[in-house]
Write a protein that holds these residues in place. Structure first.
Motif, PDB file in Angstrom:
ATOM      1  N   LEU A 167       9.280  11.194   6.219  1.00 53.13           N
ATOM      2  CA  LEU A 167      10.297  11.548   5.236  1.00 53.13           C
ATOM      3  C   LEU A 167      10.532  10.411   4.241  1.00 53.13           C
ATOM      4  O   LEU A 167      10.748  10.652   3.051  1.00 53.13           O
ATOM      5  N   HIS A 168      10.485   9.149   4.724  1.00 54.47           N
ATOM      6  CA  HIS A 168      10.602   8.013   3.810  1.00 54.47           C
ATOM      7  C   HIS A 168       9.515   8.084   2.731  1.00 54.47           C
ATOM      8  O   HIS A 168       9.793   7.946   1.533  1.00 54.47           O
ATOM      9  N   ARG A 169       8.301   8.276   3.167  1.00 59.15           N
ATOM     10  CA  ARG A 169       7.180   8.266   2.218  1.00 59.15           C
ATOM     11  C   ARG A 169       7.258   9.433   1.244  1.00 59.15           C
ATOM     12  O   ARG A 169       6.959   9.280   0.059  1.00 59.15           O
ATOM     13  N   LEU A 170       7.670  10.588   1.728  1.00 57.70           N
ATOM     14  CA  LEU A 170       7.746  11.759   0.853  1.00 57.70           C
ATOM     15  C   LEU A 170       8.827  11.582  -0.205  1.00 57.70           C
ATOM     16  O   LEU A 170       8.610  11.855  -1.395  1.00 57.70           O
ATOM     17  N   LEU A 171      10.018  11.123   0.189  1.00 56.70           N
ATOM     18  CA  LEU A 171      11.111  10.966  -0.763  1.00 56.70           C
ATOM     19  C   LEU A 171      10.779   9.913  -1.813  1.00 56.70           C
ATOM     20  O   LEU A 171      11.086  10.086  -3.000  1.00 56.70           O
ATOM     21  N   GLY A 172      10.151   8.816  -1.397  1.00 49.98           N
ATOM     22  CA  GLY A 172       9.808   7.770  -2.358  1.00 49.98           C
ATOM     23  C   GLY A 172       8.654   8.129  -3.259  1.00 49.98           C
ATOM     24  O   GLY A 172       8.401   7.420  -4.245  1.00 49.98           O
ATOM     25  N   ALA A 173       7.951   9.208  -2.957  1.00 53.49           N
ATOM     26  CA  ALA A 173       6.780   9.601  -3.742  1.00 53.49           C
ATOM     27  C   ALA A 173       7.133  10.525  -4.898  1.00 53.49           C
ATOM     28  O   ALA A 173       6.230  10.980  -5.611  1.00 53.49           O
ATOM     29  N   LEU A 174       8.422  10.789  -5.107  1.00 50.37           N
ATOM     30  CA  LEU A 174       8.849  11.625  -6.228  1.00 50.37           C
ATOM     31  C   LEU A 174      10.045  10.978  -6.898  1.00 50.37           C
ATOM     32  O   LEU A 174      10.909  10.399  -6.227  1.00 50.37           O
ATOM     33  N   SER A 182       0.836  -1.206   0.000  1.00 45.83           N
ATOM     34  CA  SER A 182       0.000   0.000   0.000  1.00 45.83           C
ATOM     35  C   SER A 182       0.871   1.256   0.000  1.00 45.83           C
ATOM     36  O   SER A 182       0.568   2.248  -0.681  1.00 45.83           O
ATOM     37  N   LYS A 183       1.968   1.220   0.756  1.00 46.67           N
ATOM     38  CA  LYS A 183       2.888   2.362   0.766  1.00 46.67           C
ATOM     39  C   LYS A 183       3.466   2.602  -0.626  1.00 46.67           C
ATOM     40  O   LYS A 183       3.486   3.734  -1.129  1.00 46.67           O
ATOM     41  N   GLY A 184       3.936   1.532  -1.288  1.00 44.37           N
ATOM     42  CA  GLY A 184       4.516   1.686  -2.616  1.00 44.37           C
ATOM     43  C   GLY A 184       3.527   2.217  -3.632  1.00 44.37           C
ATOM     44  O   GLY A 184       3.868   3.051  -4.472  1.00 44.37           O
ATOM     45  N   ALA A 185       2.279   1.743  -3.562  1.00 47.96           N
ATOM     46  CA  ALA A 185       1.267   2.214  -4.506  1.00 47.96           C
ATOM     47  C   ALA A 185       0.959   3.688  -4.284  1.00 47.96           C
ATOM     48  O   ALA A 185       0.800   4.463  -5.244  1.00 47.96           O
ATOM     49  N   ARG A 186       0.860   4.102  -3.022  1.00 46.17           N
ATOM     50  CA  ARG A 186       0.609   5.528  -2.739  1.00 46.17           C
ATOM     51  C   ARG A 186       1.751   6.389  -3.245  1.00 46.17           C
ATOM     52  O   ARG A 186       1.535   7.479  -3.804  1.00 46.17           O
ATOM     53  N   GLN A 187       2.984   5.929  -3.052  1.00 47.25           N
ATOM     54  CA  GLN A 187       4.128   6.717  -3.503  1.00 47.25           C
ATOM     55  C   GLN A 187       4.155   6.847  -5.028  1.00 47.25           C
ATOM     56  O   GLN A 187       4.479   7.910  -5.555  1.00 47.25           O
ATOM     57  N   LEU A 188       3.807   5.769  -5.724  1.00 47.22           N
ATOM     58  CA  LEU A 188       3.859   5.829  -7.184  1.00 47.22           C
ATOM     59  C   LEU A 188       2.845   6.801  -7.770  1.00 47.22           C
ATOM     60  O   LEU A 188       3.030   7.293  -8.884  1.00 47.22           O
ATOM     61  N   GLN A 189       1.787   7.106  -7.028  1.00 48.61           N
ATOM     62  CA  GLN A 189       0.839   8.101  -7.518  1.00 48.61           C
ATOM     63  C   GLN A 189       1.515   9.455  -7.694  1.00 48.61           C
ATOM     64  O   GLN A 189       1.175  10.230  -8.592  1.00 48.61           O
ATOM     65  N   GLY A 190       2.521   9.730  -6.848  1.00 51.84           N
ATOM     66  CA  GLY A 190       3.252  10.985  -6.974  1.00 51.84           C
ATOM     67  C   GLY A 190       4.249  10.999  -8.111  1.00 51.84           C
ATOM     68  O   GLY A 190       4.775  12.067  -8.463  1.00 51.84           O
TER      69      GLY A 190
END
Length: 478
Positions: A290-297, A227-235
């Motif tokens: 910060l992990h989630r934000l960096l992986g989302a771009l 779920s984390k990876g899918a949310r990040q890929l939206q960014g």
């Protein structure tokens, strides 16, 4: 079952040391049993039980077997020659990849393995099971039908089929992104967690605007990692969310002046994570705002947004938290990895590479074209030269093992020539527990350990090349 036979069975369960032999009945069977005498109670019990069992079966028709007896399997027509079997066992003693290469040669020539040889190879390297099972002759296959080797082969076969399906899907996505996105969504819904991890990796490599429905669906996955990876890929897709994430990034990662040599540094003040990226898992070292934000771009977009170079970002992330670096990718390494042999030539010339880079290169060296033998020899020369001076790292051991498989077996390896021991520059000041004598002894022990590691790797490398030469010579004679 007669009464006499039941009494004898009960006596056998108790044991003749704790119970006397039962007295025979007054029937004709009992009279026959009474005449049986032996030197020990155990022998008498067994003899009487044999007679009673025969009497119990007398006159009864034979029962029909539930399954017919197996049809004798024919002898193997093309068994692996014994000389090659002995060499194959030596390959298995060295490493699994080497044994797989030899088994591939046997398969190309249509040779089969008997049960005894297959079991000896399996005992040496259980992970050879997927390669062993298809080579079994008919007799061995019947004999080992219930052996764990078969289950491991079936599992490996299913994994190969899955990887083929992923490759086909990836090609379809590149050719027709809309059709590939719809197929990936349906496959995601019916796949297990491990398979969805592979699908997420495929999604990262081939992300397209048509994948938004899948990303929305996968964002609710019960596995936090997915779920984390899918949310990040939206960014990673252009749009309003990506624009908001870039604005938040400027608040979360702030360039500042530094008194150090570089003159710049990055600071990480608190910030509010956009709700689209979900809630980080509590007490998870690899999951934070910060992990989630960096992986989302995408990393190039992060560098562009912050106006910094990769080296500055990498250093700052390592200093903040070692796991943050997993959310970004080194664009230089990503570019070099597109041409493995160009990268290896750079390495052979002495250019420095990170362990992550070299380990990624190693994963692609399954086969080596003959035209790249000069590159491999140069890589061998550099690796041995560095290892002789400072021992071997885990990466250099893996690299030498790969070179043993890929190099021409006639390659000349430099002689084992350890450098003379030399003390490094003496520290200006020792700790309270350290003395000059202890320090010198520690340097000598380090030197001895490094040279022992180098000698072991050198002997393994030369033994590998020598064994491959023997194998090729044996094949040439058949």
């Amino acid at each position: 079952m007669s009464r006499d036979l039941r009494a004898l069975a009960a006596a056998a369960l108790r044991g003749t040391a704790r119970a006397e032999l039962p007295s025979p009945s007054s029937s004709a069977l009992g009279a026959a049993l009474a005449r049986i005498q032996a030197e020990t109670p155990e022998a008498a019990l067994l003899a009487r039980a044999a007679v009673a069992a025969l009497h119990d079966r007398a006159g009864k028709p034979l029962q029909t077997a539930e399954t017919p007896p197996p049809v004798p399997a024919p002898p193997a027509e093309r068994s692996l020659p014994p000389a090659l079997g002995r060499l194959l066992l030596r390959f298995a003693d060295l490493s699994t990849p080497l044994a797989r290469l030899a088994l591939a040669d046997a398969e190309k020539r249509g040779w089969t393995l008997g049960g005894e040889l297959a079991l000896r190879l399996y005992a040496a390297r259980a992970d050879l099971a997927p390669a062993l099972w298809p080579l079994l002759d008919e007799r061995a296959e019947v004999t080992l039908r219930e052996h764990p080797m078969r289950a491991k082969w079936e599992k490996a076969t299913a994994e190969v089929q899955w990887q083929v399906r992923l490759g086909t899907l990836e090609e379809r996505r590149r050719r027709d992104p809309e059709e590939g996105a719809a197929e990936l969504l349906e496959l995601w819904k019916e796949s297990k967690a491990d398979e969805r991890r592979d699908l997420l990796a495929l999604l990262r490599r081939t992300l397209h605007e048509a994948d938004r429905p899948l990303l929305v669906h996968a964002a609710t996955d019960r596995v936090n990692e997915l779920s984390k990876g899918a949310r990040q890929l939206q960014g990673h897709l252009p749009g309003p969310l990506q624009d908001r994430l870039r604005a938040v990034l400027r608040e979360a990662v702030v360039p500042a002046r530094s008194r150090g040599k570089s003159g710049r540094k990055l600071t990480f003040p608190p910030f509010t994570l956009p709700p689209e990226l979900g809630q980080p898992k509590a007490n998870d070292y690899h999951d934070s705002d910060l992990h989630r934000l960096l992986g989302a771009l995408p990393t190039p977009l992060i560098l562009e947004t912050l106006g910094v170079e990769w080296d500055l970002l990498e250093t700052a992330l390592h200093n903040q938290s070692g796991s943050l670096i997993d959310e970004v990718t080194n664009p230089q390494v990503a570019a070099l990895l597109t041409d493995v042999w160009t990268s290896l030539r750079c390495y052979s010339r002495g250019e420095s590479y990170s362990p992550h880079h070299l380990s990624a290169l190693l994963e692609t060296l399954d086969t080596a074209p003959a035209s790249e033998q000069p590159t491999l020899r140069d890589v061998l020369a550099r690796t041995l030269a560095e290892a002789r001076l400072s021992g071997l790292s885990w990466l250099e051991r893996e690299l030498l093992a790969a070179l043993g498989r890929l190099l021409d077996p006639d390659t000349a390896v430099p002689d084992l020539d350890p450098p003379p021991f030399e003390l490094p520059p003496r520290p200006k000041q020792f700790s309270s527990w350290q003395t000059p004598e202890r320090w010198e002894e520690e340097q000598r022990r380090t030197y001895d350990r490094q040279q022992a590691e180098y000698a072991a790797a050198w002997h393994t490398l030369t033994a590998t090349l020598r064994l491959r030469r023997e194998w090729q010579g044996a094949l040439a004679q058949l």
